[in-house]
Write a protein that holds these residues in place. Structure first.
Motif, PDB file in Angstrom:
ATOM      1  N   LEU A 320      -6.220 -70.294 -13.342  1.00 27.13           N
ATOM      2  CA  LEU A 320      -4.829 -70.093 -13.771  1.00 27.13           C
ATOM      3  C   LEU A 320      -4.675 -68.832 -14.614  1.00 27.13           C
ATOM      4  CD1 LEU A 320      -3.879 -73.796 -14.412  1.00 27.13           C
ATOM      5  CD2 LEU A 320      -2.795 -72.268 -12.766  1.00 27.13           C
ATOM      6  N   LYS A 321      -5.673 -68.570 -15.433  1.00 32.00           N
ATOM      7  CA  LYS A 321      -5.609 -67.348 -16.248  1.00 32.00           C
ATOM      8  C   LYS A 321      -5.620 -66.118 -15.335  1.00 32.00           C
ATOM      9  CE  LYS A 321      -5.759 -65.309 -20.339  1.00 32.00           C
ATOM     10  NZ  LYS A 321      -6.776 -65.558 -21.366  1.00 32.00           N
ATOM     11  N   ALA A 322      -6.437 -66.200 -14.282  1.00 31.56           N
ATOM     12  CA  ALA A 322      -6.478 -65.079 -13.333  1.00 31.56           C
ATOM     13  C   ALA A 322      -5.125 -64.904 -12.653  1.00 31.56           C
ATOM     14  CB  ALA A 322      -7.575 -65.317 -12.295  1.00 31.56           C
ATOM     15  N   LEU A 323      -4.484 -66.006 -12.303  1.00 33.39           N
ATOM     16  CA  LEU A 323      -3.168 -65.907 -11.659  1.00 33.39           C
ATOM     17  C   LEU A 323      -2.116 -65.346 -12.614  1.00 33.39           C
ATOM     18  CD1 LEU A 323      -2.925 -69.197  -9.538  1.00 33.39           C
ATOM     19  CD2 LEU A 323      -3.472 -66.893  -8.758  1.00 33.39           C
ATOM     20  N   ARG A 324      -2.241 -65.671 -13.904  1.00 33.35           N
ATOM     21  CA  ARG A 324      -1.296 -65.112 -14.877  1.00 33.35           C
ATOM     22  C   ARG A 324      -1.554 -63.611 -15.068  1.00 33.35           C
ATOM     23  NH1 ARG A 324      -1.858 -68.410 -20.158  1.00 33.35           N
ATOM     24  NH2 ARG A 324       0.157 -67.508 -20.717  1.00 33.35           N
ATOM     25  N   LEU A 325      -2.833 -63.251 -15.172  1.00 34.50           N
ATOM     26  CA  LEU A 325      -3.162 -61.836 -15.344  1.00 34.50           C
ATOM     27  C   LEU A 325      -2.824 -61.020 -14.097  1.00 34.50           C
ATOM     28  CD1 LEU A 325      -6.496 -62.149 -17.315  1.00 34.50           C
ATOM     29  CD2 LEU A 325      -4.546 -60.738 -18.008  1.00 34.50           C
ATOM     30  N   ARG A 326      -2.867 -61.683 -12.952  1.00 37.07           N
ATOM     31  CA  ARG A 326      -2.508 -60.987 -11.711  1.00 37.07           C
ATOM     32  C   ARG A 326      -1.078 -60.448 -11.795  1.00 37.07           C
ATOM     33  NH1 ARG A 326      -2.672 -64.135  -6.006  1.00 37.07           N
ATOM     34  NH2 ARG A 326      -4.070 -62.592  -5.172  1.00 37.07           N
ATOM     35  N   GLY A 327      -0.172 -61.223 -12.378  1.00 39.58           N
ATOM     36  CA  GLY A 327       1.212 -60.768 -12.541  1.00 39.58           C
ATOM     37  C   GLY A 327       1.298 -59.552 -13.446  1.00 39.58           C
ATOM     38  N   VAL A 328       0.515 -59.582 -14.522  1.00 40.76           N
ATOM     39  CA  VAL A 328       0.496 -58.448 -15.451  1.00 40.76           C
ATOM     40  C   VAL A 328      -0.015 -57.206 -14.732  1.00 40.76           C
ATOM     41  CG1 VAL A 328      -0.519 -57.549 -17.586  1.00 40.76           C
ATOM     42  CG2 VAL A 328       0.147 -59.969 -17.437  1.00 40.76           C
TER      43      VAL A 328
ATOM     44  N   ASN B  60       2.941 -67.017 -24.149  1.00 42.02           N
ATOM     45  CA  ASN B  60       3.264 -68.299 -23.504  1.00 42.02           C
ATOM     46  C   ASN B  60       4.132 -68.134 -22.261  1.00 42.02           C
ATOM     47  OD1 ASN B  60       5.728 -70.456 -23.576  1.00 42.02           O
ATOM     48  ND2 ASN B  60       3.733 -71.453 -23.772  1.00 42.02           N
ATOM     49  N   VAL B  62       4.109 -65.873 -19.998  1.00 42.40           N
ATOM     50  CA  VAL B  62       3.508 -65.264 -18.806  1.00 42.40           C
ATOM     51  C   VAL B  62       3.043 -66.372 -17.862  1.00 42.40           C
ATOM     52  CG1 VAL B  62       1.708 -63.744 -17.920  1.00 42.40           C
ATOM     53  CG2 VAL B  62       2.777 -63.247 -20.119  1.00 42.40           C
ATOM     54  N   GLU B  63       3.718 -66.456 -16.719  1.00 41.13           N
ATOM     55  CA  GLU B  63       3.427 -67.539 -15.773  1.00 41.13           C
ATOM     56  C   GLU B  63       2.401 -67.111 -14.739  1.00 41.13           C
ATOM     57  OE1 GLU B  63       6.855 -69.140 -13.841  1.00 41.13           O
ATOM     58  OE2 GLU B  63       8.067 -69.091 -15.664  1.00 41.13           O
ATOM     59  N   PRO B  64       1.763 -68.086 -14.081  1.00 41.71           N
ATOM     60  CA  PRO B  64       0.920 -67.728 -12.929  1.00 41.71           C
ATOM     61  C   PRO B  64       1.752 -66.996 -11.893  1.00 41.71           C
ATOM     62  CG  PRO B  64       0.543 -69.995 -13.565  1.00 41.71           C
ATOM     63  CD  PRO B  64       1.716 -69.520 -14.364  1.00 41.71           C
ATOM     64  N   PHE B  65       1.166 -65.975 -11.287  1.00 43.96           N
ATOM     65  CA  PHE B  65       1.902 -65.142 -10.339  1.00 43.96           C
ATOM     66  C   PHE B  65       1.826 -65.766  -8.951  1.00 43.96           C
ATOM     67  CE2 PHE B  65       2.576 -60.836  -8.250  1.00 43.96           C
ATOM     68  CZ  PHE B  65       3.874 -60.708  -8.699  1.00 43.96           C
TER      69      PHE B  65
END
Lengths: 435, 75
Positions: A320-328, B60, B62-65
């Motif tokens: 999940l952290k990877a998916l959040r960082l992917r957006g960044v 907080n 920042v959601e999963p993409f």
């Protein structure tokens, strides 16, 4: 394909019956004045992870699936049929598209894929047969897939053009899943221009693949522009093979005739860790059935017997952290890339490695593929085209990576480069001698 | 984004051991000692990769993409 295909371990199944049927139909249509477009009557090969009906096996390159069949065609196969193209073969690939974590060319049940430029060297992978078949002239174009490097690598090693489209540009319905949020399907052809024509035929929304974009794609290159803006990633040349670097620098000199080139610094983010974690977690889940069955021991490469087990240890918090960082990453990368037509870099950090050696041992910088990690993690389009040869006659390549949905930009730059050079007009010497 | 505290070496090793034991417990009977060692290396690499992710703190919001769309089959 039947004569030369085995020399390269490039072909799994020659789809003779279906090809003859489609070719006769195309001929009848053209003769009666119905012309479906530039692919009408043109034969092609499909990576053997695309489902095909009619009893044609779809093996995923893996011994446990060598007899697998489907009762439907993948959307890409269906779209190419609508465009009048002729399915001539299912092409060899690295087993499970590299999902087992292979480290050597001998990772297909059809044998190690051999490079038409020198059969003592590897084609790259995992779309190995797609690269070899186009390079050897067995088919004018082929469909490959890329999760991380699987189109660009064989394009580089085999001296052909390979286009990785934006994620969601081409439907994945009917394609083996390695990583649902990273997998892309795209063409390998002799030229960038051909890649554009094939992409137009296979792109488009598909209700059977919810990740497909509604944005239309019409191939519309501008190869005559003289005002391209290109970027180079700062420190991107570190660890490059010397011959790859020399050819890349020559390419930049050519490109300066039609482009300005600036160095850019990417934000300091864990590109590799993000894409690797997503790939590890999704592939372990995609192949859960195979893992639980214990049949991984039937795979060809010994390291594929156990590679997926470790990936079951990825924690949900990290995925999940990877998916959040992917957006960044996607947002920050777009801020940089929106200022350019493309970011350019060598297609790979080295030319093809010897067929009998672990490529991760002989390929410098394999683990530091920022362009690959960023491009695949953020789902960005990139095209690799040939830009020279090494001293022993192996091709090297250059890539152009663009903003999301900017395939026309990267194709335009690539077409412009190919209009000023003739690397794409070279063919493996053994084939020319055979004539 | 704010750099987060990275686990110290001792915690990282413990995590690798716990994850490796989890994998060995599930699948160890299928693997040779050499293969198990390779699996341990793989788990170590996964833990190193995870540490790189955990070293970055996200807000907080920042959601999963990834996009989830509720499904409704139209008649």
């Amino acid at each position: 394909m039947e004569t030369l295909g085995p020399s390269y371990n490039a072909v799994v199944t020659v789809t003779r019956e279906r090809a003859m049927e489609q070719a006769r139909k195309a001929e009848d249509e053209v003769l009666s004045g119905t012309y479906r477009g530039p692919l009408h009557g043109i034969p092609y090969g499909a990576k053997d992870l695309l489902a095909t009906s009619g009893g044609i096996p779809t093996t995923w390159g893996a011994a446990p699936f060598r007899d697998q069949t489907f009762d439907f065609d993948a959307t890409v196969i269906r779209k190419l049929e609508s465009a009048g193209a002729v399915l001539a073969s299912k092409l060899a690939m690295i087993e499970l598209a590299g999902g087992g974590g292979y480290r050597q060319p001998n990772a297909s049940f059809t044998g190690p894929p051999r490079n038409p430029w020198n059969i003592g060297y590897w084609t790259g992978g995992s779309s190995s047969g797609s690269g070899a078949a186009v390079s050897a002239g067995l088919v004018p174009f082929a469909i490959g897939s890329e999760t991380w490097g699987s189109i660009l690598s064989p394009a580089n090693n085999c001296g052909v053009a390979g286009l990785r489209p934006t994620y969601g540009r081409v439907s994945r319905h009917g394609a083996m899943a390695l990583s649902w949020t990273l997998d892309k399907l795209g063409p390998l052809c002799l030229t960038a221009d051909d890649c554009g024509l094939v992409l137009e035929a296979i792109a488009g929304p598909d209700p059977k693949d919810p990740s497909t974009t509604q944005r239309p794609f019409k191939y519309n290159p501008e190869p005559d522009r003289k005002d391209f803006k290109l970027a180079l990633i700062k420190d991107g040349a570190e660890g490059l093979d010397e011959e790859v670097l020399a050819n890349f620098e020559d390419s930049l000199r050519v490109l300066k005739r039609v482009a300005t080139i600036e160095e850019v610094e990417l934000p300091d983010l864990p590109y590799g860790a993000v894409t690797r974690t997503i790939l590890n977690a999704e592939s372990a889940n995609a192949f859960e059935g195979l893992i639980e069955s214990g049949r991984m021991s039937e795979l060809t490469a010994s390291e594929d017997h156990y590679g997926l087990y470790a990936r079951t240890a990825v924690l949900a918090r990290d995925y999940l952290k990877a998916l959040r960082l992917r957006g960044v990453i996607a947002e920050k990368a777009d801020e940089v890339m929106s200022q350019y037509d493309a970011v350019t870099a060598p297609a790979r950090r080295s030319s093809a490695s010897p067929i009998d050696q672990e490529f991760r041992r002989v390929t410098p910088g394999t683990m530091r593929d920022v362009m690959g990690a960023l491009g695949n993690g953020a789902g960005l389009p990139s095209i690799a085209i040939p830009n020279g040869f090494t001293e022993i006659g192996l091709p090297t390549g250059i890539q152009f990576m663009g903003r999301a949905y900017e395939e026309n930009s990267v194709l335009s730059v690539a077409c412009a480069y190919q209009s000023m050079t003739d690397w794409h007009k070279h063919h493996p010497p053994d084939l020319l001698r055979a004539e | 984004m704010i750099p987060l505290i990275i686990m110290d070496n001792r915690d990282a090793k413990k995590e690798v051991e716990l994850l490796f034991e989890f994998v060995r417990d599930l699948y160890g009977d299928r693997l040779t000692d050499e293969e198990l060692e390779e699996v341990r290396n793989g788990v170590e690499h996964i833990a190193e990769t995870a540490a790189a992710l955990r070293s970055i703190k996200l807000e907080n919001s920042v959601e999963p993409f990834s996009v989830f769309k509720p499904h409704r089959k139209e008649a």
